[in-house]
Design a protein around this motif. Structure first.
Motif, PDB file in Angstrom:
ATOM      1  N   LYS A 134       4.212  -2.310   9.151  1.00 25.33           N
ATOM      2  CA  LYS A 134       3.148  -2.623  10.104  1.00 25.33           C
ATOM      3  C   LYS A 134       3.388  -2.012  11.480  1.00 25.33           C
ATOM      4  CE  LYS A 134       5.029  -7.095  11.588  1.00 25.33           C
ATOM      5  NZ  LYS A 134       4.757  -8.549  11.716  1.00 25.33           N
ATOM      6  N   LYS A 135       4.624  -1.557  11.742  1.00 28.91           N
ATOM      7  CA  LYS A 135       4.916  -0.896  13.016  1.00 28.91           C
ATOM      8  C   LYS A 135       4.742   0.614  12.928  1.00 28.91           C
ATOM      9  CE  LYS A 135       8.940  -2.965  13.289  1.00 28.91           C
ATOM     10  NZ  LYS A 135      10.269  -3.435  13.772  1.00 28.91           N
ATOM     11  N   GLY A 136       4.365   1.103  11.736  1.00 25.56           N
ATOM     12  CA  GLY A 136       4.140   2.537  11.577  1.00 25.56           C
ATOM     13  C   GLY A 136       5.376   3.328  11.217  1.00 25.56           C
ATOM     14  N   LYS A 137       6.448   2.658  10.789  1.00 25.46           N
ATOM     15  CA  LYS A 137       7.645   3.377  10.359  1.00 25.46           C
ATOM     16  C   LYS A 137       7.435   3.895   8.942  1.00 25.46           C
ATOM     17  CE  LYS A 137      12.636   3.015   9.719  1.00 25.46           C
ATOM     18  NZ  LYS A 137      13.825   2.144   9.730  1.00 25.46           N
ATOM     19  N   ILE A 138       7.747   5.173   8.724  1.00 25.05           N
ATOM     20  CA  ILE A 138       7.569   5.780   7.404  1.00 25.05           C
ATOM     21  C   ILE A 138       8.774   5.434   6.538  1.00 25.05           C
ATOM     22  CG2 ILE A 138       7.233   7.929   6.143  1.00 25.05           C
ATOM     23  CD1 ILE A 138       6.063   9.129   8.696  1.00 25.05           C
ATOM     24  N   LEU A 139       8.521   4.721   5.442  1.00 22.84           N
ATOM     25  CA  LEU A 139       9.598   4.259   4.573  1.00 22.84           C
ATOM     26  C   LEU A 139       9.918   5.260   3.470  1.00 22.84           C
ATOM     27  CD1 LEU A 139       8.472   0.535   4.271  1.00 22.84           C
ATOM     28  CD2 LEU A 139       9.907   1.610   6.017  1.00 22.84           C
ATOM     29  N   GLU A 140       8.879   5.882   2.922  1.00 29.24           N
ATOM     30  CA  GLU A 140       9.103   6.910   1.907  1.00 29.24           C
ATOM     31  C   GLU A 140       7.789   7.618   1.608  1.00 29.24           C
ATOM     32  OE1 GLU A 140       9.748   5.770  -2.245  1.00 29.24           O
ATOM     33  OE2 GLU A 140       9.480   3.671  -1.645  1.00 29.24           O
ATOM     34  N   GLU A 141       7.901   8.784   0.987  1.00 26.62           N
ATOM     35  CA  GLU A 141       6.723   9.488   0.482  1.00 26.62           C
ATOM     36  C   GLU A 141       6.561   9.122  -0.986  1.00 26.62           C
ATOM     37  OE1 GLU A 141       4.760  13.973   0.099  1.00 26.62           O
ATOM     38  OE2 GLU A 141       6.813  13.722   0.841  1.00 26.62           O
ATOM     39  N   ILE A 142       5.344   8.750  -1.374  1.00 21.76           N
ATOM     40  CA  ILE A 142       5.100   8.332  -2.749  1.00 21.76           C
ATOM     41  C   ILE A 142       3.992   9.186  -3.358  1.00 21.76           C
ATOM     42  CG2 ILE A 142       5.864   5.971  -2.296  1.00 21.76           C
ATOM     43  CD1 ILE A 142       2.967   5.107  -2.127  1.00 21.76           C
ATOM     44  N   SER A 143       3.826   9.061  -4.658  1.00 19.78           N
ATOM     45  CA  SER A 143       2.777   9.803  -5.355  1.00 19.78           C
ATOM     46  C   SER A 143       1.458   9.043  -5.262  1.00 19.78           C
ATOM     47  CB  SER A 143       3.158  10.000  -6.821  1.00 19.78           C
ATOM     48  OG  SER A 143       3.190   8.748  -7.492  1.00 19.78           O
ATOM     49  N   GLN A 144       0.381   9.716  -5.604  1.00 23.49           N
ATOM     50  CA  GLN A 144      -0.934   9.073  -5.572  1.00 23.49           C
ATOM     51  C   GLN A 144      -0.983   7.890  -6.538  1.00 23.49           C
ATOM     52  OE1 GLN A 144      -4.184  11.714  -6.425  1.00 23.49           O
ATOM     53  NE2 GLN A 144      -5.741  10.262  -5.752  1.00 23.49           N
ATOM     54  N   GLU A 145      -0.314   8.025  -7.676  1.00 25.75           N
ATOM     55  CA  GLU A 145      -0.306   6.941  -8.657  1.00 25.75           C
ATOM     56  C   GLU A 145       0.396   5.702  -8.109  1.00 25.75           C
ATOM     57  OE1 GLU A 145       0.603  10.073  -9.263  1.00 25.75           O
ATOM     58  OE2 GLU A 145      -1.181  10.671 -10.417  1.00 25.75           O
ATOM     59  N   GLN A 146       1.349   5.891  -7.229  1.00 27.72           N
ATOM     60  CA  GLN A 146       2.109   4.760  -6.684  1.00 27.72           C
ATOM     61  C   GLN A 146       1.381   4.033  -5.556  1.00 27.72           C
ATOM     62  OE1 GLN A 146       5.648   7.293  -5.902  1.00 27.72           O
ATOM     63  NE2 GLN A 146       6.830   5.762  -7.026  1.00 27.72           N
ATOM     64  N   THR A 147       0.235   4.554  -5.125  1.00 25.40           N
ATOM     65  CA  THR A 147      -0.483   3.910  -4.024  1.00 25.40           C
ATOM     66  C   THR A 147      -1.216   2.648  -4.462  1.00 25.40           C
ATOM     67  OG1 THR A 147      -2.484   5.240  -4.389  1.00 25.40           O
ATOM     68  CG2 THR A 147      -0.817   6.140  -2.889  1.00 25.40           C
ATOM     69  N   ALA A 148      -1.376   2.455  -5.765  1.00 23.78           N
ATOM     70  CA  ALA A 148      -2.085   1.272  -6.269  1.00 23.78           C
ATOM     71  C   ALA A 148      -1.388   0.004  -5.788  1.00 23.78           C
ATOM     72  CB  ALA A 148      -2.137   1.304  -7.792  1.00 23.78           C
ATOM     73  N   GLY A 149      -2.191  -0.928  -5.291  1.00 26.68           N
ATOM     74  CA  GLY A 149      -1.646  -2.187  -4.802  1.00 26.68           C
ATOM     75  C   GLY A 149      -1.384  -2.204  -3.313  1.00 26.68           C
ATOM     76  N   TYR A 150      -1.491  -1.041  -2.669  1.00 27.11           N
ATOM     77  CA  TYR A 150      -1.320  -0.966  -1.220  1.00 27.11           C
ATOM     78  C   TYR A 150      -2.654  -0.676  -0.539  1.00 27.11           C
ATOM     79  CZ  TYR A 150       3.731  -0.576  -2.017  1.00 27.11           C
ATOM     80  OH  TYR A 150       5.030  -0.808  -2.398  1.00 27.11           O
ATOM     81  N   CYS A 151      -2.754  -1.068   0.716  1.00 26.88           N
ATOM     82  CA  CYS A 151      -3.906  -0.698   1.537  1.00 26.88           C
ATOM     83  C   CYS A 151      -3.807   0.791   1.852  1.00 26.88           C
ATOM     84  CB  CYS A 151      -3.896  -1.524   2.823  1.00 26.88           C
ATOM     85  SG  CYS A 151      -5.099  -0.999   4.051  1.00 26.88           S
ATOM     86  N   LEU A 152      -4.835   1.559   1.471  1.00 29.88           N
ATOM     87  CA  LEU A 152      -4.815   3.013   1.658  1.00 29.88           C
ATOM     88  C   LEU A 152      -5.580   3.372   2.932  1.00 29.88           C
ATOM     89  CD1 LEU A 152      -4.013   5.787   0.524  1.00 29.88           C
ATOM     90  CD2 LEU A 152      -6.202   5.805  -0.708  1.00 29.88           C
TER      91      LEU A 152
END
Length: 258
Positions: A134-152
Motif C-alpha cells: 500500500k506504500k507503493g513498494k515493489i515486491l516482485e514482478e509477476i506474470s499476467q496469470e498471477q495477477t488473479a486475486g489482486y486489485c489490478l
C-alpha cells in the motif's frame, strides 16, 4: 624658627603574590585518564564479540536467508557493528521486508527483528506486472496469470520500476492518488472487493467493485465519504443487481442499473 616636617610612619609593605608552580599532578591525571580509556577500549574489543545471531518476526524468509543477506560474521565486535549497512543489505536482497530492526544483546548476541510487507495491488505498465504494497513498494514482478486475486491498477506512467524500490511516477499526482485509494480502501475494509482501478485520467478514476459494479469515482476528493456512500448503495441493492455507481459528487451517490 622653621618647623620640622612631620613624616607619617611607613605602612606595611604589600605582600608579594607567590606564583604557584604546577607540579606533575596534572600530567599524572592526564596519564591516568588515557590509561583508563585504553583499558575500556581494550575490554570492549576483546570481550564483546558476536557469537550468536538470532532472527525473529513474521516473514516469508527463512532465518538462513536473512543471515546470508545480513552478512554478520562471527567474532565481529558488537559495539562496532554498522546497523545501517546491515539493514540496507537485508532490504536490498529481501524486498518483501517492510521493517528490519537490529538489536544488540550483550555480551555476545545480535537479534534481527523482521516484518513483511503485505501485497495490496498489481500495477500494470508496458505489459509487465508489478506486485506492490500500500506504500507503493515493489515486491516482485509477476506474470499476467498471477495477477488473479489482486486489485489490478492500470493507466499509470512509471519511471524504470525495480523490485525492492518504490514506484516512481512520471506524474507525481498519480502516485498521491493511488496511495490515497489503497490506504483508504484498506482502512475501510473494501480493498479486497476492488478488482481494478483505472487511473488513466485523474479526474475520471474508475473502480471495478466485485464483478457487479463499475464505480465512477471521479477524483479522490473526500474519498472516505464516497466509500461510505458506496457501502450504503451496495447494501440497499439486491444480490443480483449490477450497474454503475456514480460517486463523482461527494455529496451524493447515484446508481444506474445495467
Amino acid at each position: 624658627m622653621k618647623k620640622k616636617k612631620s613624616s607619617a610612619p611607613p605602612g606595611p609593605r604589600p605582600k608579594k603574590r607567590r606564583r604557584h608552580r604546577r607540579g606533575p599532578g596534572i600530567l599524572i591525571s592526564l596519564l591516568c585518564l588515557v590509561l583508563i580509556c585504553a583499558a575500556i577500549l581494550a575490554a570492549v574489543t576483546v570481550f564483546f564479540k558476536v557469537k550468536r545471531v538470532t532472527v525473529s518476526g513474521e516473514s516469508r524468509y527463512s532465518s538462513e536467508e536473512v543471515l546470508e543477506a545480513a552478512g554478520i560474521a562471527e567474532g565481529e565486535n558488537l559495539f562496532f557493528l554498522n546497523k545501517v549497512a546491515i539493514t540496507n543489505r537485508i532490504f536490498r536482497d529481501r524486498p518483501y521486508l517492510d521493517t528490519v530492526s537490529i538489536r544488540r544483546k550483550f555480551p555476545d548476541t545480535v537479534e534481527i527483528v523482521l516484518q513483511d510487507c503485505v501485497p495490496s495491488a498489481v500495477v500494470s505498465f508496458e505489459n509487465r506486472y508489478w506486485l506492490v504494497d500500500k506504500k507503493g513498494k515493489i515486491l516482485e514482478e509477476i506474470s499476467q496469470e498471477q495477477t488473479a486475486g489482486y486489485c489490478l491498477v492500470t493507466g499509470l506512467e512509471l519511471e524504470d520500476p525495480q523490485v525492492g524500490e518504490y514506484l516512481d511516477f512520471s506524474q507525481q499526482e498519480q502516485g498521491k492518488a493511488l496511495s490515497i485509494i489503497l490506504n483508504t480502501a484498506e482502512n475501510s475494509g473494501i480493498l479486497k472487493e476492488i478488482m481494478g482501478i483505472d487511473m488513466t485520467k485523474l479526474f475520471e478514476i474508475r473502480l471495478q467493485y466485485t464483478e457487479r459494479f463499475v464505480v465512477e469515482l471521479g477524483t479522490v476528493e473526500e474519498l472516505e465519504k464516497k466509500i461510505s456512500f458506496l457501502n450504503q448503495v451496495v447494501e440497499r441493492l439486491g444480490s443480483t443487481d449490477t450497474g454503475v455507481i456514480d460517486l463523482t459528487d461527494p455529496q451524493t451517490a447515484r446508481f444506474r442499473p445495467q
